[in-house]
Enzyme design. Structure first.
Site, PDB file in Angstrom:
ATOM      1  N   HIS A 389       0.896  -1.496   0.007  1.00 46.40           N
ATOM      2  CA  HIS A 389      -0.084  -0.044   0.105  1.00 46.40           C
ATOM      3  C   HIS A 389       0.973   1.258   0.175  1.00 46.40           C
ATOM      4  O   HIS A 389       2.012   1.332   0.695  1.00 46.40           O
ATOM      5  CB  HIS A 389      -0.919   0.115   1.235  1.00 46.40           C
ATOM      6  CG  HIS A 389      -0.084  -0.261   2.550  1.00 46.40           C
ATOM      7  ND1 HIS A 389      -0.014  -1.479   2.935  1.00 46.40           N
ATOM      8  CD2 HIS A 389       0.058   0.491   3.610  1.00 46.40           C
ATOM      9  CE1 HIS A 389       0.435  -1.507   4.104  1.00 46.40           C
ATOM     10  NE2 HIS A 389       0.657  -0.236   4.276  1.00 46.40           N
ATOM     11  N   HIS A 391       1.216   5.060   1.093  1.00 46.40           N
ATOM     12  CA  HIS A 391       0.562   6.242   1.887  1.00 46.40           C
ATOM     13  C   HIS A 391       0.552   7.491   1.324  1.00 46.40           C
ATOM     14  O   HIS A 391       1.841   7.674   0.894  1.00 46.40           O
ATOM     15  CB  HIS A 391       1.254   6.171   3.236  1.00 46.40           C
ATOM     16  CG  HIS A 391       1.012   5.044   4.201  1.00 46.40           C
ATOM     17  ND1 HIS A 391       0.362   4.940   5.208  1.00 46.40           N
ATOM     18  CD2 HIS A 391       1.901   3.788   4.392  1.00 46.40           C
ATOM     19  CE1 HIS A 391       0.396   3.705   5.897  1.00 46.40           C
ATOM     20  NE2 HIS A 391       1.582   3.122   5.317  1.00 46.40           N
TER      21      HIS A 391
HETATM   22  P1  AMP Z   1       1.636   0.006   7.529  1.00 40.62           P
HETATM   23  O1  AMP Z   1       1.901   0.402   8.752  1.00 40.62           O
HETATM   24  O2  AMP Z   1       2.369   0.907   6.433  1.00 40.62           O
HETATM   25  O3  AMP Z   1       1.443  -1.200   7.208  1.00 40.62           O
HETATM   26  O4  AMP Z   1       0.036   0.640   7.151  1.00 40.62           O
HETATM   27  C1  AMP Z   1      -1.206  -0.064   7.320  1.00 40.62           C
HETATM   28  C2  AMP Z   1      -2.264   1.154   7.319  1.00 40.62           C
HETATM   29  O5  AMP Z   1      -3.534   0.522   7.320  1.00 40.62           O
HETATM   30  C3  AMP Z   1      -2.115   1.891   8.836  1.00 40.62           C
HETATM   31  O6  AMP Z   1      -1.940   3.313   8.769  1.00 40.62           O
HETATM   32  C4  AMP Z   1      -3.674   1.714   9.328  1.00 40.62           C
HETATM   33  O7  AMP Z   1      -4.087   2.791  10.110  1.00 40.62           O
HETATM   34  C5  AMP Z   1      -4.287   1.288   8.165  1.00 40.62           C
HETATM   35  N1  AMP Z   1      -5.364   0.503   8.072  1.00 40.62           N
HETATM   36  C6  AMP Z   1      -5.583  -0.826   8.988  1.00 40.62           C
HETATM   37  N2  AMP Z   1      -6.714  -1.151   8.835  1.00 40.62           N
HETATM   38  C7  AMP Z   1      -7.488  -0.410   8.139  1.00 40.62           C
HETATM   39  C8  AMP Z   1      -9.066  -0.248   7.767  1.00 40.62           C
HETATM   40  N3  AMP Z   1      -9.764  -1.272   7.939  1.00 40.62           N
HETATM   41  N4  AMP Z   1      -9.344   0.557   6.973  1.00 40.62           N
HETATM   42  C9  AMP Z   1      -8.435   1.527   6.729  1.00 40.62           C
HETATM   43  N5  AMP Z   1      -7.264   1.784   6.962  1.00 40.62           N
HETATM   44  C10 AMP Z   1      -6.699   0.749   7.740  1.00 40.62           C
END
Ligand code: AMP
Length: 403
Positions: A389, A391
């Site tokens: 993903h 950001h």
């Molecule tokens: P990372 O730490 O780079 O793996 O980022 C994962 C991101 O996904 C974090 O910023 C979380 O806040 C976000 N995240 C986790 N679950 C959800 C969800 N159900 N909907 C939207 N964002 C999410």
């Protein structure tokens, strides 16, 4: 241009340096073309693994043409596909190639031809009255062979090449789906009665298409689940045809064994050829994540962009006034960026384009001064969700270096 002139131009490199039919022939590089003095009337440079050459071999076997007429030897005898000698016969450096000797009578009238279609048509014409004719003028047969050569052969790399492109396709999934729909085009042209593709008599389509069916039937199951809707088996009529002719027609059985010996033997067992190929040998074994549920709309998210292969949604725990995640809908092995391969180039490019579009979308809270666009790769970087993903974070000034 007159056909003799064409043939002469094709041949001219091979003739170069020939002094007399009995002598050891040499090329400009001084290397010998011993096969030029072959006892046989023709030499077909080909190997059993060559799918293209297989159509020529099938014609030869079916017509019962002996090695004194057409001797089949490895391109290695001319130094291999990339050698100057071989490329004088086939400048594309591919199998097969046919050298037509003149029994040593008049070497200046000899010539070389390449491309399986050209060679096959030469063989059908030269040996028209030996064995079955292969119906070189049958429209349905020619249509099937041409569809095969233009639309199937050109993307067949999706079944064995490690990296894209596969013809005009940038992803294996797209190429596999197109391969399947082109098989269906051929399936629809198969005549219902008779054991061959165009009825009860063998035609050129059989020679052109059978080797591909052998290869496809072997490889397609390896891509099980590669793309939604992708079938791992040949369409029914083609499959039944393949099984029937390889079992009951000895010429087909011989070609089948030649191809399968190489595929199952040296390619699969010795060289482990599929191991490096995404989906055939490598698969995504990581468990599904919460992002798969968001993609499947099983849990809700603030979706801001959606395309066929990308989803962008608001981060549930925003690090700034604007925080959007951009993900590939199908993870396809990209549990993290380090897993990226050339196979992923297209989706990675698309993700970056969408990230850039989002970063300039003021309706999402991004300001004109830019955004932080990051990928956390692995636990040390703080990656929590093993589904690639991007950001896109903005709406406030960012510090550097990041924490
Ligand atoms: P990372 O730490 O780079 O793996 O980022 C994962 C991101 O996904 C974090 O910023 C979380 O806040 C976000 N995240 C986790 N679950 C959800 C969800 N159900 N909907 C939207 N964002 C999410």
């Amino acid at each position: 241009m007159h056909w003799r002139l064409h043939l002469f131009l094709l041949w001219v490199g091979v003739c170069d340096g020939l002094s007399s039919p009995a002598s050891t022939s040499t090329t400009a590089s001084g290397k010998s073309l011993l096969r030029m003095n072959s006892a046989s009337r023709h030499t077909l440079y080909d190997l059993p693994v060559s799918n293209n050459g297989a159509r020529c071999r099938l014609i030869l076997y079916k017509k019962g043409i002996t090695t004194s007429e057409v001797d089949i030897v490895s391109p290695a005898e001319l130094g291999g596909l990339k050698s100057e000698e071989y490329q004088q016969v086939n400048p594309q450096g591919k199998m097969p190639a046919l050298v037509i000797h003149n029994n040593g009578v008049d070497p200046s009238s000899s010539f070389g031809i390449a491309e399986s279609d050209t060679i096959s048509r030469y063989l059908m014409s030269t040996y028209a009255t030996t064995g079955p004719s292969f119906q070189p003028d049958l429209a349905r047969s020619n249509l099937m062979a041409r569809f095969h050569d233009i639309y199937l052969t050109t993307i067949q790399g999706c079944l064995y090449k490690p990296t894209p492109p596969f013809g005009v396709y940038q992803t294996r999934q797209d190429a596999l789906l197109e391969f399947q729909s082109q098989l269906q085009v051929l399936e629809d042209l198969v005549v219902d009665d008779g054991q061959y593709l165009c009825g009860s008599d063998i035609s050129y389509a059989d020679a052109a298409i059978f080797p591909t069916l052998v290869f496809a039937a072997f490889m397609m199951p390896k891509f099980d689940g590669a793309a939604e809707g992708f079938q791992t088996t040949l369409p029914p009529k083609l499959n039944q045809y393949l099984e029937h002719v390889r079992t009951y027609d000895s010429a087909f059985g011989k070609v089948y064994n030649e191809i399968m010996d190489v595929l199952e033997g040296s390619w699969e067992q010795e060289r482990k050829r599929w191991d490096g190929i995404w989906l055939a040998g490598q698969r995504d074994t990581d468990p599904d994540t919460i992002f798969d549920k968001i993609v499947a709309k099983e849990i809700s998210a603030g979706i801001v962009r959606e395309t066929d292969d990308i989803l962008a949604f608001t981060d549930i725990n925003p690090a700034a006034p604007a925080h959007i995640l951009v993900i590939p809908k199908n993870r396809n092995g990209l549990s993290r960026l380090q897993k990226a391969t050339p196979e992923h180039v297209e989706i990675l490019g698309k993700l970056m384009v969408v990230a850039g579009e989002i970063a300039r979308d003021e309706s999402l809270g991004f300001g004109p001064d830019g955004a932080r666009i990051v990928v956390n790769d692995g636990p040390a970087a703080g990656q929590e969700v093993p589904h690639l993903h991007i950001h896109v974070i903005g709406g406030r000034a960012m510090a550097w270096p990041p924490g």
